[in-house]
Design an enzyme around this catalytic site. Structure first.
Site, PDB file in Angstrom:
ATOM      1  N   HIS A  37      -2.152 -10.637  11.876  1.00  0.00           N
ATOM      2  CA  HIS A  37      -1.629  -9.376  11.348  1.00  0.00           C
ATOM      3  C   HIS A  37      -1.195  -8.555  12.567  1.00  0.00           C
ATOM      4  O   HIS A  37      -1.930  -8.474  13.559  1.00  0.00           O
ATOM      5  CB  HIS A  37      -2.709  -8.635  10.552  1.00  0.00           C
ATOM      6  CG  HIS A  37      -2.348  -7.214  10.281  1.00  0.00           C
ATOM      7  ND1 HIS A  37      -1.152  -6.862   9.692  1.00  0.00           N
ATOM      8  CD2 HIS A  37      -2.978  -6.041  10.562  1.00  0.00           C
ATOM      9  CE1 HIS A  37      -1.081  -5.548   9.608  1.00  0.00           C
ATOM     10  NE2 HIS A  37      -2.172  -5.015  10.130  1.00  0.00           N
TER      11      HIS A  37
ATOM     12  N   GLU B  82       0.848  -1.193   0.000  1.00  0.00           N
ATOM     13  CA  GLU B  82       0.000   0.000   0.000  1.00  0.00           C
ATOM     14  C   GLU B  82       0.888   1.249   0.000  1.00  0.00           C
ATOM     15  O   GLU B  82       0.428   2.345   0.252  1.00  0.00           O
ATOM     16  CB  GLU B  82      -0.967  -0.001   1.174  1.00  0.00           C
ATOM     17  CG  GLU B  82      -0.317  -0.102   2.536  1.00  0.00           C
ATOM     18  CD  GLU B  82      -1.334  -0.035   3.658  1.00  0.00           C
ATOM     19  OE1 GLU B  82      -2.012   0.995   3.761  1.00  0.00           O
ATOM     20  OE2 GLU B  82      -1.441  -1.018   4.417  1.00  0.00           O
TER      21      GLU B  82
ATOM     22  N   SER C  88      -7.085  -2.733   6.589  1.00  0.00           N
ATOM     23  CA  SER C  88      -8.092  -1.718   6.891  1.00  0.00           C
ATOM     24  C   SER C  88      -8.947  -1.431   5.673  1.00  0.00           C
ATOM     25  O   SER C  88      -8.524  -1.600   4.526  1.00  0.00           O
ATOM     26  CB  SER C  88      -7.411  -0.429   7.342  1.00  0.00           C
ATOM     27  OG  SER C  88      -7.010  -0.571   8.673  1.00  0.00           O
TER      28      SER C  88
ATOM     29  N   CYS D 232      -3.368  -3.720   4.438  1.00  0.00           N
ATOM     30  CA  CYS D 232      -2.431  -4.767   4.868  1.00  0.00           C
ATOM     31  C   CYS D 232      -2.837  -6.163   4.409  1.00  0.00           C
ATOM     32  O   CYS D 232      -2.201  -7.150   4.796  1.00  0.00           O
ATOM     33  CB  CYS D 232      -2.314  -4.768   6.388  1.00  0.00           C
ATOM     34  SG  CYS D 232      -1.699  -3.232   7.033  1.00  0.00           S
TER      35      CYS D 232
ATOM     36  N   LYS E 166      -3.981  -9.452  21.968  1.00  0.00           N
ATOM     37  CA  LYS E 166      -5.402  -9.184  22.235  1.00  0.00           C
ATOM     38  C   LYS E 166      -6.286 -10.036  21.321  1.00  0.00           C
ATOM     39  O   LYS E 166      -7.347 -10.489  21.728  1.00  0.00           O
ATOM     40  CB  LYS E 166      -5.717  -7.709  21.983  1.00  0.00           C
ATOM     41  CG  LYS E 166      -5.220  -6.801  23.065  1.00  0.00           C
ATOM     42  CD  LYS E 166      -5.782  -5.420  22.863  1.00  0.00           C
ATOM     43  CE  LYS E 166      -5.323  -4.496  23.977  1.00  0.00           C
ATOM     44  NZ  LYS E 166      -5.982  -3.232  23.979  1.00  0.00           N
TER      45      LYS E 166
ATOM     46  N   ASN F 180       5.324  -2.035  12.266  1.00  0.00           N
ATOM     47  CA  ASN F 180       4.319  -2.479  11.289  1.00  0.00           C
ATOM     48  C   ASN F 180       4.930  -2.435   9.897  1.00  0.00           C
ATOM     49  O   ASN F 180       5.497  -1.416   9.498  1.00  0.00           O
ATOM     50  CB  ASN F 180       3.092  -1.548  11.364  1.00  0.00           C
ATOM     51  CG  ASN F 180       1.880  -2.115  10.621  1.00  0.00           C
ATOM     52  OD1 ASN F 180       1.952  -3.182  10.011  1.00  0.00           O
ATOM     53  ND2 ASN F 180       0.763  -1.410  10.692  1.00  0.00           N
TER      54      ASN F 180
ATOM     55  N   THR G  88       4.197   2.976  16.005  1.00  0.00           N
ATOM     56  CA  THR G  88       3.938   1.669  15.375  1.00  0.00           C
ATOM     57  C   THR G  88       4.466   1.621  13.945  1.00  0.00           C
ATOM     58  O   THR G  88       4.196   0.672  13.225  1.00  0.00           O
ATOM     59  CB  THR G  88       2.420   1.345  15.359  1.00  0.00           C
ATOM     60  OG1 THR G  88       1.771   2.227  14.405  1.00  0.00           O
ATOM     61  CG2 THR G  88       1.775   1.523  16.708  1.00  0.00           C
TER      62      THR G  88
ATOM     63  N   SER H  15     -10.171   1.504  14.719  1.00  0.00           N
ATOM     64  CA  SER H  15      -9.512   0.479  13.890  1.00  0.00           C
ATOM     65  C   SER H  15      -9.221  -0.789  14.700  1.00  0.00           C
ATOM     66  O   SER H  15      -9.396  -1.896  14.197  1.00  0.00           O
ATOM     67  CB  SER H  15      -8.235   1.026  13.243  1.00  0.00           C
ATOM     68  OG  SER H  15      -7.194   1.194  14.189  1.00  0.00           O
TER      69      SER H  15
END
Ligand code: HMG
Length: 389
Positions: A233, A79, A309, A111, A242, A276, A152, A201
């Site tokens: 991801h 991207e 996203s 992503c 999480k 990232n 990030t 997000s």
């Protein structure tokens, strides 16, 4: 026919920023980044390193002359493309010396792009069993100075050789996707940086994961007990943790939970030091798991959650091939140790340097003696350099 990942490479730029230095400069408590996000370092690319040079470097790590003759498709997921029209794969095709009768394309969906590429590669090999596909996931993630996403950011590229009878991971036929038209993270053509609704997000990421996992379990009659590990991801490493916690049901077998957690921590080792890398982040997690695990064995199943996203996500899985460890590096740490640490000032100057060609579309860059680098722009054309070591 068994199809999947036969070879796996990674490229990271030679510079990094320590996340504690960033915390000090931004007047944040360092624990917010190192414990709250589980981020330790961030890869920083100079202007002479882009998705083309990093992608070519990642593939160069494993390509043989025989591979170059057999590859007839190069797919790059990204991207952070370098051109609105020309695919970065075409540059990479030339830099690597792949035989001419090949298809070279770029796929975009935040992503998620490389995961679509993986499925396209698989379908291509189903029709052409002797074909090899070079799949590259390459991105430079920049949110901007002082933004909530700054800690990030990252830069890097994963490359994979996809073929039949693969040596590392055999892909299973169990993919489940989901699309949601949401604005959680996007980058309009006129903006160098993405717009991001950070908390929205992460909520969407977790909701997409939970609902797709529910559907995946129903359609495939599989559950967590069928997997040794779950890779996610990783926009920042803590979100993988999480994610796992959100799909582990209460009352799950204690040993199973411990095993999944241990493998999750193994899968975030590289991402904690790189940041990232957008479409490559899931594959960075997989590589980290495979190169660092001492318990995984042939026949083990690994589930993967890809999220881009916008949003598109997918859950799919793979089975480890016989002797997969023999086809992976065991000295990746050397690449991390070789990197040069930047001060915050140096990082700001380097990471956000703009390319500004003169009125004729020319610009010459400072010499970069990496394996592949952007040498100059001449009449608006990017000229790359290959510097064989
Ligand atoms: P924020 O809002 O500044 O941070 O940025 P926060 O206040 O939410 O704190 C972060 C965590 O640190 C929290 O943990 C805090 O409690 C903790 P949590 O409660 O969530 O577990 N914390 C501390 N812990 C220890 N000691 C302390 C301390 N202080 C706070 N002293 C945000 C967070 C994610 C919003 C930001 O980093 C951001 O905007 N990131 C970019 C967007 C993003 O990564 N989204 C992820 C999902 S979307 C996605 O994955 C797609 C993407 O990769 C793009 C694509 O597809 O192309 C992004």
């Amino acid at each position: 026919m068994n199809i999947g990942i036969d070879k796996f490479g990674l490229a990271i730029p030679e510079y990094f920023l320590d996340i504690e230095d960033l915390a000090v400069a931004r007047n944040e408590n360092a624990n917010k980044f190192s414990k709250g996000l589980l981020q330790l370092e961030m890869s920083v690319a100079p202007v002479t390193q882009d998705i083309v040079t990093l992608g070519a470097t990642a593939a160069h790590e494993f390509l043989t002359e025989e591979d170059k003759k057999k590859i007839d498709m190069i797919i790059i997921g990204t991207e952070t493309g370098v051109d609105q029209s020309k695919s970065a794969s075409v540059f990479i095709h030339n830099l690597l010396g792949i035989q001419p009768f090949a298809r070279s394309v770029e796929i975009k969906e935040a992503c998620y792009g490389a995961t679509a590429g993986l499925d396209f590669a698989k379908n291509h090999i189903l029709r052409n069993p002797d074909s090899y596909v070079l799949l590259i996931a390459s991105d430079i993630a920049k949110y901007g100075i002082g933004t909530s996403g700054e800690s990030t950011q990252g830069a890097g590229s994963c490359a994979m050789l996809i073929k039949k009878d693969p040596n590392i991971l055999i892909l299973n036929d169990d993919n489940v996707c989901q699309t949601r038209d949401i604005m959680d993270f996007w980058r309009p053509n006129y903006s160098p940086y993405p717009y991001v609704d950070g908390h929205f997000s992460t909520k969407q990421y977790l909701e997409c994961l939970e609902t797709t996992w529910e559907e995946y379990r129903k359609r495939n009659n599989k559950d967590l007990k069928d997997f040794e590990a779950f890779c996610f991801h990783l926009p920042f490493p803590k979100l993988g943790l999480k994610g796992l916690q959100s799909i582990v049901p209460k009352g799950i077998d204690k040993n199973l939970k411990e095993k999944l957690l241990e493998n999750l921590h193994t899968s975030i080792i590289y991402s904690r030091r790189i940041g990232n890398i957008y479409t490559g982040s899931l594959y960075l997690g997989l590589l980290s798991l495979l190169e660092n695990s001492t318990t995984l064995k042939a026949g083990d199943n690994i589930a993967l959650f890809s999220y881009g996203s916008g949003a598109v996500c997918e859950i799919f899985s793979g089975t480890l091939a016989e002797n997969f460890k023999n086809h992976l590096r065991n000295n990746r740490n050397e690449d991390f140790e070789k990197r040069k640490r930047l001060s915050v000032e140096q990082y700001e100057k380097m990471f956000f340097e703009e390319i500004s060609p003169d009125e004729n579309g020319n610009v010459e860059f400072k010499n970069d003696d990496s394996l592949f680098s952007l040498k100059k722009i001449e009449e608006h054309k990017r000229i790359y350099k290959y510097n064989p070591k």
